[in-house]
Scaffold this motif. Structure first.
Motif, short mmCIF file in Angstrom:
data_model
loop_
_atom_site.label_atom_id
_atom_site.label_comp_id
_atom_site.label_asym_id
_atom_site.label_seq_id
_atom_site.Cartn_x
_atom_site.Cartn_y
_atom_site.Cartn_z
N THR A 34 0.82 -1.21 0.00
CA THR A 34 0.00 0.00 0.00
C THR A 34 0.86 1.26 0.00
N PRO A 35 0.33 2.33 -0.59
CA PRO A 35 0.95 3.62 -0.32
C PRO A 35 0.52 4.08 1.07
N GLU A 36 1.28 4.94 1.64
CA GLU A 36 0.83 5.57 2.87
C GLU A 36 0.10 6.85 2.47
N ASN A 37 -1.17 6.91 2.81
CA ASN A 37 -1.99 8.08 2.52
C ASN A 37 -2.44 8.72 3.82
N LEU A 38 -2.03 9.96 4.05
CA LEU A 38 -2.40 10.67 5.27
C LEU A 38 -2.07 9.85 6.51
N ALA A 39 -0.87 9.28 6.52
CA ALA A 39 -0.35 8.48 7.64
C ALA A 39 -1.17 7.21 7.87
N ALA A 40 -1.75 6.65 6.80
CA ALA A 40 -2.58 5.45 6.93
C ALA A 40 -2.47 4.60 5.67
N LEU B 141 4.53 -4.24 2.26
CA LEU B 141 5.29 -3.28 1.49
C LEU B 141 4.57 -1.94 1.60
N ILE B 142 5.30 -0.89 1.96
CA ILE B 142 4.72 0.43 2.12
C ILE B 142 5.51 1.42 1.26
N CYS B 143 4.81 2.16 0.41
CA CYS B 143 5.43 3.24 -0.36
C CYS B 143 5.00 4.54 0.32
N ALA B 144 5.94 5.21 0.97
CA ALA B 144 5.62 6.36 1.81
C ALA B 144 6.29 7.63 1.30
N GLY B 145 5.64 8.74 1.55
CA GLY B 145 6.23 10.02 1.21
C GLY B 145 7.23 10.49 2.25
N SER B 146 6.98 10.13 3.51
CA SER B 146 7.88 10.61 4.55
C SER B 146 8.20 9.59 5.63
N ASP B 147 7.28 8.69 5.96
CA ASP B 147 7.51 7.83 7.11
C ASP B 147 7.10 6.39 6.88
N GLY B 148 5.82 6.13 6.76
CA GLY B 148 5.31 4.80 6.47
C GLY B 148 5.02 3.91 7.66
N HIS B 149 5.50 4.28 8.83
CA HIS B 149 5.37 3.38 9.98
C HIS B 149 3.93 3.24 10.48
N ASN B 150 3.13 4.29 10.36
CA ASN B 150 1.75 4.16 10.81
C ASN B 150 0.96 3.20 9.91
N ALA B 151 1.18 3.28 8.61
CA ALA B 151 0.53 2.34 7.69
C ALA B 151 0.97 0.92 8.01
N ALA B 152 2.25 0.74 8.28
CA ALA B 152 2.75 -0.59 8.65
C ALA B 152 2.09 -1.09 9.93
N ARG B 153 1.92 -0.19 10.91
CA ARG B 153 1.25 -0.58 12.16
C ARG B 153 -0.21 -0.97 11.92
N GLN B 154 -0.88 -0.27 11.01
CA GLN B 154 -2.27 -0.63 10.71
C GLN B 154 -2.35 -2.04 10.15
N ILE B 155 -1.48 -2.36 9.21
CA ILE B 155 -1.47 -3.71 8.64
C ILE B 155 -1.14 -4.72 9.73
N GLU B 156 -0.18 -4.40 10.58
CA GLU B 156 0.20 -5.32 11.66
C GLU B 156 -0.99 -5.59 12.59
N ARG B 157 -1.76 -4.57 12.90
CA ARG B 157 -2.92 -4.75 13.78
C ARG B 157 -3.97 -5.66 13.14
N ILE B 158 -4.20 -5.46 11.85
CA ILE B 158 -5.16 -6.31 11.14
C ILE B 158 -4.63 -7.74 11.09
N ALA B 159 -3.36 -7.89 10.77
CA ALA B 159 -2.75 -9.23 10.70
C ALA B 159 -2.77 -9.91 12.07
#
Length: 165
Positions: free
Chosen positions: A59-65, A93-111
């Motif tokens: 996923t891309p990271e969109n608005l920190a998500a 896999l996260i394509c981020a503009g600046s950070d990406g860690h929040n999107a990664a955490r969201q996937i981790e929580r779902i997983a």
């Protein structure tokens, strides 16, 4: 012995995440003993998840998500597969503009809810896109970053083929 299947579910608005997912697919396909399915998040659903022995979410990271389309995939798939995919390996896999860690955490929580097993740290590629123009422009992911994605796909497929996961 049945062939193992690796499912890669992705969404990409500016092409960066698609490039990363394609690289992971190419690496996984090099394994040869694993069937690889690459599906856009809008086309993937619970049956695809249930048929997979391993998963990669991109996923891309969109608005920190995570992107809305990947979120929609999870919304449509979450309850139908709950308690039916426990222990299956996954990576992100996260394509981020600046950070990406929040999107990664969201996937981790779902997983975690699906009781999936993380087999790699989230692979985050930072494009450093910070202006509206840079954020919306088509991305070109650097070859060394695509190689990291390819290696992740290859490693996950090899683990599936060997029965490590």
């Amino acid at each position: 012995m049945p062939v193992k299947t690796l499912l890669i579910v992705y969404h990409s608005l500016t092409d960066g995440t698609r490039q990363m997912a394609e690289a992971a697919r190419a690496g996984a396909a090099a394994e040869g003993e694993v069937a690889v399915r690459l599906l856009h998040a809008s086309q993937a659903g619970p049956d695809d998840v249930l048929a997979a022995d391993g998963l990669i979410f991109a996923t891309p990271e969109n608005l920190a998500a995570i992107s809305g389309q990947l979120k929609d995939f999870f919304d449509r798939s979450y309850y139908p597969v709950l308690d039916r995919v426990n222990g299956r390996p996954y990576a992100s896999l996260i394509c981020a503009g600046s950070d990406g860690h929040n999107a990664a955490r969201q996937i981790e929580r779902i997983a975690t809810g699906w009781r999936l097993k993380a087999v790699a740290e989230p692979l985050i590629v930072c494009t450093h896109a910070q202006t509206p123009e840079a954020i919306l422009t088509l991305k070109q992911i650097a070859p060394e970053e695509l190689e990291r994605c390819r290696a992740l796909g290859e490693s996950l497929a090899a683990g599936l083929a060997l029965g490590v996961f």
